[in-house]
Design a protein around this motif. Structure first.
Motif, PDB file in Angstrom:
ATOM      1  N   ARG A 123      15.218 -14.768  10.401  1.00  0.00           N
ATOM      2  CA  ARG A 123      14.814 -16.166  10.273  1.00  0.00           C
ATOM      3  C   ARG A 123      15.748 -16.913   9.325  1.00  0.00           C
ATOM      4  NH1 ARG A 123       9.003 -17.475   7.795  1.00  0.00           N
ATOM      5  NH2 ARG A 123      10.088 -16.677   5.964  1.00  0.00           N
TER       6      ARG A 123
ATOM      7  N   ASP B 198       6.379 -29.113   8.038  1.00  0.00           N
ATOM      8  CA  ASP B 198       6.502 -27.815   8.711  1.00  0.00           C
ATOM      9  C   ASP B 198       7.802 -27.176   8.259  1.00  0.00           C
ATOM     10  OD1 ASP B 198       6.792 -25.668  10.418  1.00  0.00           O
ATOM     11  OD2 ASP B 198       6.145 -26.744  12.205  1.00  0.00           O
TER      12      ASP B 198
ATOM     13  N   GLY C 206       8.633 -23.954   8.571  1.00  0.00           N
ATOM     14  CA  GLY C 206       8.928 -22.697   9.236  1.00  0.00           C
ATOM     15  C   GLY C 206       9.701 -22.812  10.529  1.00  0.00           C
ATOM     16  N   ASP C 207      10.075 -24.019  10.932  1.00  0.00           N
ATOM     17  CA  ASP C 207      10.731 -24.234  12.216  1.00  0.00           C
ATOM     18  C   ASP C 207      12.201 -24.588  11.986  1.00  0.00           C
ATOM     19  OD1 ASP C 207      11.739 -25.360  14.624  1.00  0.00           O
ATOM     20  OD2 ASP C 207       9.719 -25.895  15.267  1.00  0.00           O
TER      21      ASP C 207
ATOM     22  N   ASP D 261      14.527 -25.473  14.065  1.00  0.00           N
ATOM     23  CA  ASP D 261      14.981 -26.635  14.826  1.00  0.00           C
ATOM     24  C   ASP D 261      14.577 -27.938  14.142  1.00  0.00           C
ATOM     25  OD1 ASP D 261      16.221 -25.306  17.105  1.00  0.00           O
ATOM     26  OD2 ASP D 261      14.201 -24.653  17.614  1.00  0.00           O
ATOM     27  N   LEU D 262      13.343 -27.977  13.617  1.00  0.00           N
ATOM     28  CA  LEU D 262      12.927 -29.157  12.852  1.00  0.00           C
ATOM     29  C   LEU D 262      13.774 -29.316  11.598  1.00  0.00           C
ATOM     30  CD1 LEU D 262       9.006 -29.037  13.015  1.00  0.00           C
ATOM     31  CD2 LEU D 262      10.535 -30.627  14.206  1.00  0.00           C
TER      32      LEU D 262
ATOM     33  N   ASN E 278       6.419 -32.058  11.766  1.00  0.00           N
ATOM     34  CA  ASN E 278       6.215 -31.725  13.174  1.00  0.00           C
ATOM     35  C   ASN E 278       5.626 -32.914  13.940  1.00  0.00           C
ATOM     36  OD1 ASN E 278       3.461 -31.746  12.504  1.00  0.00           O
ATOM     37  ND2 ASN E 278       3.403 -29.529  12.192  1.00  0.00           N
TER      38      ASN E 278
END
Length: 405
Positions: free
Chosen positions: A186, A141, A143-144, A146-147, A135
């Motif tokens: 998700r 990270d 959990g994202d 888009d990342l 991030n």
């Protein structure tokens, strides 16, 4: 030639602990001065408990013996204490010591281990990596979505043609469980955004770690089929092969499994029941190189492929790469990005990665040597955490519940 000495190194992996909290390396030395190195992937006990167990196995079954007598050593350890059944801790210890024997054998013969396991078939090995997105603060990270999609593009630019991710957490002591709708949403979002970002330039590998009961795994697989993953990994906990076979029959996505299995006997049941068509043995846990080669041969007869698991150190990786090079039914090998960072620092020469492929060493033995200065600087491990750990509480269905509008 006789095995004369054992040295064990428990090396603390520095933050962010990519590849685990610590690695257990063993060095064997013969009475004629040849040294071999191996790695033990055993996670159920703290290394403070493991070291005396390693010494016990060495003294009982390997010290004073010819390193070539792999079958004798394996059967003696497998039968230890009137057992003769798969034991992940014993087989982890056997694996590391056996790998070190093969390193010695290869050095004595002046040949890479792959040549001694039937001969090199693959001059380069297709590799995949987990996604390690960061991030804005520079922290990992996971959990994202888009990342994850941005990191997927970066890994494809590095040459990778397959990428793995696991958004179906958590893994808990109480898994398998029924995933919430929020978690399934998700998972689908991750697949959708990663597939949109990379198109058909790379396969997506949907990793799980036994989080689900069969019915939940089937529900999730139905959602994911349209993104055409190359595999759906370990959808149910290990130990009940018929449950995994139930999932395999209900989806078009190939099922993969094996990182928590050990010995040919556990993999035989997977193949016989049709529970998985991609086997992910970890050479440093499964029982060593010869046992892994037997499993690969057994899989070949079932038209199944191998995709060795690797979430540990570079010595286990080097051994697994030698196995893969000599296996006709090799599919793909796990890499930790390009095996840079601490994986490279702890060796005298980095494992070779080139444009999405791992290149097997042609040096005698495993083709790797420990950098003992780095080993000493990071030994011993003084933390309390195990190599990997699961959450101690049951999964909370509200954790990923969508907000009400």
């Amino acid at each position: 030639m006789k095995i004369a000495e054992l040295r064990t190194h428990v090396v603390a992996v520095p933050p962010p602990h990519v590849g685990g909290m610590y690695w257990i390396f063993v060095q064997l030395k013969t009475d004629c001065g040849i040294e071999g190195v191996g790695e033990i992937y055993a996670t159920a006990f703290h290394p403070g408990a493991m070291v005396p167990l390693i010494e016990d196995v060495f003294q009982r079954y390997l010290e004073g013996h010819d390193p070539h007598t792999i079958e004798r050593f394996w059967r003696a350890a497998y039968s230890s204490g009137f057992t003769q059944r798969p034991d992940p801790t014993m087989m982890g210890i056997v694996s590391g010591l056996e790998i070190a024997c093969w390193d010695i054998i290869g050095k004595a013969a002046g040949r890479p281990v792959s040549d001694l396991l039937g001969g090199t078939v693959h001059e380069k090995l297709r590799a995949y990596t987990y996604l390690y997105p960061k991030n804005a603060a520079g922290d990992y990270d996971y959990g994202d979505p888009d990342l994850a999609a941005e990191e997927a593009v970066r890994m494809v630019d590095m040459g990778f043609t397959a990428l793995k991710f696991d958004p179906a957490g958590p893994y808990t002591n109480y898994s398998g469980h029924q995933l919430s709708l929020g978690v399934m949403d998700r998972c689908e979002e991750f697949c959708s955004k990663i597939r949109a970002a990379i198109g058909s330039s790379a396969d997506i590998l949907f990793g799980t770690h036994g989080q689900m009961v069969p019915s939940s795994a089937i529900r999730l697989a139905k959602r994911l089929e349209k993104y055409d993953p190359m595999w759906f990994e370990e959808p149910v906990p290990p130990g009940q092969e018929a449950a995994m076979a139930e999932v395999a029959r209900a989806t078009s996505i190939p099922i993969s499994t094996g990182e928590r299995l050990t010995t040919k006997y556990e993999f035989q049941r997977i193949l016989q029941l049709g529970a998985a068509s991609i086997l992910q043995m970890n050479v440093a846990r499964v029982g060593g190189l010869l046992e892994a080669k037997k499993i690969a041969g057994m899989a070949e007869a079932f038209y199944a492929q191998i995709a060795p698991h690797l979430y540990n150190g570079p010595v286990g990786a080097a051994a697994s790469i030698q196995l893969s090079a000599a296996s006709p039914n090799f599919l793909i090998h796990e890499a930790i990005i390009d095996f840079g960072g601490f994986h490279a620092e702890v060796l005298k020469t980095k494992l070779q990665f080139d444009d999405g492929y791992l290149i097997p060493s042609r040096d005698p033995g495993l083709g790797v040597e420990l950098n003992l200065d780095v080993v000493a600087a990071h030994s011993p491990y003084t933390g309390d955490r195990l190599h990997l750990q699961m959450a101690s509480e049951p999964a909370d269905i509200k954790e990923f519940a969508p907000a009400r509008g």
